[in-house]
Design an enzyme around this catalytic site. Structure first.
Site, short mmCIF file in Angstrom:
data_model
loop_
_atom_site.label_atom_id
_atom_site.label_comp_id
_atom_site.label_asym_id
_atom_site.label_seq_id
_atom_site.Cartn_x
_atom_site.Cartn_y
_atom_site.Cartn_z
N CYS A 33 0.80 -1.23 0.00
CA CYS A 33 0.00 0.00 0.00
C CYS A 33 0.83 1.27 0.00
CB CYS A 33 -0.90 0.01 1.23
SG CYS A 33 0.08 -0.02 2.73
N CYS A 58 -2.39 3.48 7.51
CA CYS A 58 -3.80 3.23 7.85
C CYS A 58 -3.98 3.01 9.35
CB CYS A 58 -4.28 2.01 7.08
SG CYS A 58 -3.58 0.49 7.73
N CYS A 102 -0.93 -5.20 7.18
CA CYS A 102 -0.58 -3.96 7.87
C CYS A 102 0.31 -4.25 9.09
CB CYS A 102 -1.82 -3.22 8.32
SG CYS A 102 -3.05 -3.04 7.03
FE1 FES Z 1 -1.12 0.19 4.40
FE2 FES Z 1 -2.49 -0.89 6.30
S1 FES Z 1 -3.22 -0.30 4.36
S2 FES Z 1 -0.38 -0.54 6.26
#
Ligand code: FES
Length: 123
Positions: A33, A58, A102
């Site tokens: 991400c 996030c 994550c």
């Molecule tokens: Fe990137 Fe959780 S969406 S670390």
């Protein structure tokens, strides 16, 4: 979908910030991400005396970062190295499957910071 513990650490994260005289710093990016986490360590006599983090990511990344700092404070480097992504997620009462990646940030950044400390010491 998130446990109470995740929400608690997300809304009230522990140990946020920098340590100006840190002797170990680790930074990792999440390939999935693009989120980034940095961990600062103050190590004395092989013990993690202080730890802080900065996470650009996030909610799950912030919660896992916060949890990992609580888990390692006062631990030896060897004990801290044994903390896995899975252990951090479990300590939070679990993460939704789509958010498991994550939790990689927290343990990886911790391990990088310990590696950096050992390199700094020239060991
Ligand atoms: Fe990137 Fe959780 S969406 S670390």
């Amino acid at each position: 979908m998130y446990t109470e513990k995740v929400m608690d650490h997300f809304t009230n994260p522990r140990n946020v910030g920098e340590i100006s005289d840190a002797n170990g710093v680790g930074e990792v990016g999440n390939a999935k991400c693009g989120d980034i986490m940095r961990i600062y360590l103050k190590v004395e006599d092989n013990i993690i005396k202080d730890v802080k983090f900065k996470t650009f990511g996030c909610g799950a990344a912030i919660a896992t970062s916060s949890m990992v700092t609580e888990m390692v404070k006062g631990k030896t480097l060897e004990e801290a190295l044994e903390i896995s992504n899975q252990a951090v997620a479990e300590a939070l009462g679990g993460l939704p499957p789509a958010k498991m990646h994550c939790s990689n940030l927290a343990a990886d950044a911790l391990h990088e910071a310990i590696k950096n400390y050992i390199e700094n010491k020239g060991q």
